[in-house]
Design an enzyme around this catalytic site. Structure first.
Site, PDB file in Angstrom:
ATOM      1  N   CYS A  80     -28.010 -66.842  -2.564  1.00  0.00           N
ATOM      2  CA  CYS A  80     -27.294 -66.318  -3.731  1.00  0.00           C
ATOM      3  C   CYS A  80     -27.270 -64.800  -3.846  1.00  0.00           C
ATOM      4  O   CYS A  80     -26.667 -64.266  -4.777  1.00  0.00           O
ATOM      5  CB  CYS A  80     -27.873 -66.930  -5.002  1.00  0.00           C
ATOM      6  SG  CYS A  80     -29.648 -66.688  -5.201  1.00  0.00           S
ATOM      7  N   HIS A  81     -27.883 -64.076  -2.934  1.00  0.00           N
ATOM      8  CA  HIS A  81     -27.920 -62.615  -3.026  1.00  0.00           C
ATOM      9  C   HIS A  81     -27.191 -62.021  -1.820  1.00  0.00           C
ATOM     10  O   HIS A  81     -27.639 -62.153  -0.697  1.00  0.00           O
ATOM     11  CB  HIS A  81     -29.372 -62.126  -3.064  1.00  0.00           C
ATOM     12  CG  HIS A  81     -29.506 -60.669  -3.355  1.00  0.00           C
ATOM     13  ND1 HIS A  81     -29.875 -59.765  -2.391  1.00  0.00           N
ATOM     14  CD2 HIS A  81     -29.319 -59.950  -4.490  1.00  0.00           C
ATOM     15  CE1 HIS A  81     -29.929 -58.558  -2.922  1.00  0.00           C
ATOM     16  NE2 HIS A  81     -29.585 -58.632  -4.195  1.00  0.00           N
ATOM     17  N   PHE A  82     -26.068 -61.375  -2.092  1.00  0.00           N
ATOM     18  CA  PHE A  82     -25.192 -60.843  -1.040  1.00  0.00           C
ATOM     19  C   PHE A  82     -24.849 -61.950  -0.044  1.00  0.00           C
ATOM     20  O   PHE A  82     -25.260 -61.913   1.117  1.00  0.00           O
ATOM     21  CB  PHE A  82     -25.820 -59.650  -0.319  1.00  0.00           C
ATOM     22  CG  PHE A  82     -26.021 -58.441  -1.171  1.00  0.00           C
ATOM     23  CD1 PHE A  82     -25.021 -57.998  -2.021  1.00  0.00           C
ATOM     24  CD2 PHE A  82     -27.203 -57.732  -1.125  1.00  0.00           C
ATOM     25  CE1 PHE A  82     -25.200 -56.868  -2.810  1.00  0.00           C
ATOM     26  CE2 PHE A  82     -27.396 -56.600  -1.905  1.00  0.00           C
ATOM     27  CZ  PHE A  82     -26.384 -56.166  -2.753  1.00  0.00           C
TER      28      PHE A  82
END
Length: 144
Positions: free
Chosen positions: A49-51
């Site tokens: 979910c992050h970058f």
């Protein structure tokens, strides 16, 4: 020297997965220093979910690993029984990203303890001894 497993860290910090950023803590020297360990796996939740086009561990979670190692180390001491430490100041520098499986080593030092304040320093290295982050942190000591 004392060490803590995940269950011991959870018991002291009252932080659980997925937000628990330390798997174990070793080499605890009472109110002086310790080393936290966090295994980063390819399926770690933050990679999803992050970058999403270039997944990496958020800097805030790397900082949280340092803070959790510091707090668990303090709370492992009898001096900090029935106390709560609240962060009042943080200065974190980042040097390298965590974008693949590795093991993080979180080395912390407790620099100064007064009646109401704790000053600390931490750094994170990966399994290849590459510096990921470092910081200085201050806490206010309160009674529960």
């Amino acid at each position: 020297m004392k060490k803590l497993n995940k269950k011991g860290i959870i018991s002291l910090t009252k932080i659980t997965s997925p937000f628990l950023m330390v798997d174990k803590i070793k080499n605890i020297k009472n109110l002086k220093s310790a080393t936290g360990i966090k295994k980063i796996e390819s399926n770690s939740w933050f990679f999803k979910c992050h970058f999403t086009n270039q997944p990496m561990m958020p800097g805030t979670l790397i900082q949280e690993a340092m803070l959790q190692t510091i707090i668990a180390t303090l709370y492992a001491s009898k001096k900090f029984k029935n106390k709560i430490c609240l962060i009042t100041s943080s200065k974190t520098n980042f040097f390298s990203k965590v974008d693949k499986p590795t093991i993080l080593y979180i080395d912390i030092k407790i620099l100064k303890i007064t009646k109401y304040k704790v000053e600390t320093r931490a750094q994170v290295l990966n399994v290849k001894n590459i510096k990921i982050a470092s910081g200085n942190y201050k806490y206010f000591i309160s009674i529960q």
